[in-house]
Design an enzyme around this catalytic site. Structure first.
Site, short mmCIF file in Angstrom:
data_model
loop_
_atom_site.label_atom_id
_atom_site.label_comp_id
_atom_site.label_asym_id
_atom_site.label_seq_id
_atom_site.Cartn_x
_atom_site.Cartn_y
_atom_site.Cartn_z
N PHE A 123 -12.28 8.41 9.29
CA PHE A 123 -11.49 7.60 8.37
C PHE A 123 -10.35 6.94 9.13
O PHE A 123 -9.55 7.62 9.77
CB PHE A 123 -10.92 8.44 7.22
CG PHE A 123 -10.16 7.60 6.23
CD1 PHE A 123 -10.82 6.87 5.26
CD2 PHE A 123 -8.77 7.51 6.29
CE1 PHE A 123 -10.12 6.07 4.36
CE2 PHE A 123 -8.06 6.71 5.40
CZ PHE A 123 -8.74 5.99 4.42
N ASP A 208 -6.78 7.99 16.94
CA ASP A 208 -6.12 7.80 15.65
C ASP A 208 -5.45 9.12 15.29
O ASP A 208 -6.08 10.07 14.85
CB ASP A 208 -7.18 7.41 14.60
CG ASP A 208 -6.59 7.27 13.21
OD1 ASP A 208 -5.44 7.71 12.99
OD2 ASP A 208 -7.29 6.75 12.32
N LYS A 237 1.46 8.22 8.47
CA LYS A 237 1.75 9.38 7.61
C LYS A 237 3.07 10.10 7.93
O LYS A 237 4.12 9.66 7.50
CB LYS A 237 0.56 10.35 7.65
CG LYS A 237 -0.67 9.77 6.96
CD LYS A 237 -1.66 10.83 6.54
CE LYS A 237 -2.68 10.25 5.57
NZ LYS A 237 -3.80 9.52 6.17
C1 PLP Z 1 -4.43 8.26 6.21
C2 PLP Z 1 -5.13 7.85 7.45
C3 PLP Z 1 -5.22 6.49 7.82
C4 PLP Z 1 -4.71 5.37 6.95
O1 PLP Z 1 -3.34 5.38 6.82
P1 PLP Z 1 -2.66 4.52 5.64
O2 PLP Z 1 -1.19 4.69 5.86
O3 PLP Z 1 -3.15 5.08 4.36
O4 PLP Z 1 -3.10 3.12 5.83
C5 PLP Z 1 -5.83 6.20 9.03
N1 PLP Z 1 -6.32 7.16 9.82
C6 PLP Z 1 -6.24 8.46 9.50
C7 PLP Z 1 -6.76 9.49 10.45
C8 PLP Z 1 -5.66 8.86 8.30
O5 PLP Z 1 -5.61 10.15 7.96
#
Ligand code: PLP
Length: 388
Positions: A123, A208, A237
């Site tokens: 994700f 990420d 986050k």
């Molecule tokens: C939550 C998340 C995102 C997206 O972040 P947003 O601030 O909601 O756009 C991207 N990568 C990972 C691993 C996440 O947990």
């Protein structure tokens, strides 16, 4: 617009690991705005930083310098060893920037290579490009057509990456722990092998760390457990402790954006940078990360005991990003509801999969709050797992 099903309580106040709704009912919050409130609700250092900065200077726009953005960039690069930083308003936007940076790098240095190998069940966000990069089932057809150039490999399967590498490949992008997939770890030996593969083929490694960064795993970055270094890393986050900020970090040789290539009106906003600086200072405080690891061990111990009673396998995750499997495939949503509505204080957890609960408490949750959470979850899960 109805984009998700929200339970009925309307939350009005928060303090540390606790939330109150409009009826005055109290909840132990083990979700914390999706692993966002690093120091819990209304954390004094964050509140003070926001109030001070709001009274001083909020926003001058991305075409000018501001002091909190400079200080935050300097702190982050110093902590992770990457050289340069670009601020965003979200995790998705940081990943979008990472994709653009890799594609520009491909144009300049890899003969126009643009493919970024990503992973099944990953994700990376909800913009069109980050949805296309994500391996979440259903994202491939929702809002079709996708942005091209994201072939999918399988996590912890090096051969599945190797078969996808071609002259079109410029990067490999993954989460050290797949959070939204249900807290699925990339094994350290796998991450080391991916790093070697990237080095052998001249590919960029993009991590990420939107969910795993800033102390969540008990170390500053999720990749520290494997000893590897990324070429590009993204944050979001927990970075702002509740203030919306993300970051794209990269080593010097990769930073090929020219003036005009990338930007955004609110990027590097002084207000959110000040909040993030307060978070970074707290996490860098003496003993903070050791305490995160101790709380992680306490949670793991309690949840492991519950897992053994349920016969449902080991607890997943590291530090304070944890998940527990339930033996019945539909038990997680029912357990989450029972915990939210239980007598006395409610408890908020995330049913990340039909059979799996995820916990992402504040990093400064106390020993007593942890004990209370374990007790409540044990009680609710034994009922949800047993009853029909
Ligand atoms: C939550 C998340 C995102 C997206 O972040 P947003 O601030 O909601 O756009 C991207 N990568 C990972 C691993 C996440 O947990």
């Amino acid at each position: 617009m109805t984009v998700t099903h929200r339970p009925s309580p309307v939350f009005t106040r928060g303090r540390g690991s606790w939330l109150w709704d409009g009826e005055g009912r109290r909840y132990l919050d083990l979700v914390q705005g999706w692993a966002v409130n690093t120091l819990g609700h209304a954390a004094p250092p964050v509140v003070e930083a926001l109030a001070r900065q709001a009274a001083e200077l909020m926003h001058v726009g991305p075409g000018f310098h501001n002091a909190p953005a400079i200080a935050l960039a300097s702190r982050l690069t110093g902590l992770c060893g990457l050289d340069r930083c670009f601020f965003t308003n979200s995790g998705a936007e940081a990943n979008e920037g990472a994709i653009k940076l890799a594609r520009k790098f491909g144009q300049l240095h890899r003969g126009g290579a643009y493919e970024i190998i990503t992973f099944a069940d990953s994700f990376h966000g909800r913009t069109l490009a980050t949805m296309s990069a994500s391996g979440k089932p259903g994202f491939d057809t929702l809002f079709a057509p996708q942005v091209p150039g994201f072939p999918k490999a399988r996590l912890n399967d090096l051969a599945s990456i190797e078969v996808l590498v071609s002259s079109r490949t410029v990067a490999v992008m993954l989460e050290p722990i797949q959070g939204e997939a249900g807290v699925v770890e990339a094994r350290p030996d796998f991450l080391q092998a991916v790093r070697r593969l990237c080095d052998d083929h001249g590919l960029l490694l993009i991590l990420d760390e939107v969910q795993t960064g800033v102390g969540r795993t008990g170390q500053w970055w999720g990749h520290e457990a494997s000893g590897i270094r990324p070429d590009i890393m993204t944050l979001g986050k927990g970075l702002g402790g509740g203030a919306p900020i993300g970051a794209l970090l990269a080593r010097e040789g990769v930073c090929c954006f020219a003036p005009g290539d990338q930007g955004g009106t609110f990027n590097g906003n002084a207000l959110v940078c000040a909040a993030a600086l307060a978070v970074i200072d707290a996490v860098a405080g003496a003993g903070f990360l050791a305490e995160v690891r101790a709380r992680g061990a306490q949670w793991r111990d309690g949840l492991d005991r519950l897992g053994r009673r349920l016969g449902s396998g080991p607890v997943r995750g590291r530090g304070l990003l944890l998940a527990l499997d339930l033996p019945r495939t539909d038990a997680a949503a029912r357990a989450a509801e029972a915990l939210r509505e239980r007598g006395g204080t409610g408890v908020l957890v995330n049913a990340v999969r039909p059979h799996r609960l995820r916990l992402m408490p504040a990093l400064n949750i106390s020993q007593e709050e942890t004990a209370l959470g374990i007790e409540a979850i044990t009680e609710a899960v034994m009922v949800a797992a047993g009853g029909g």
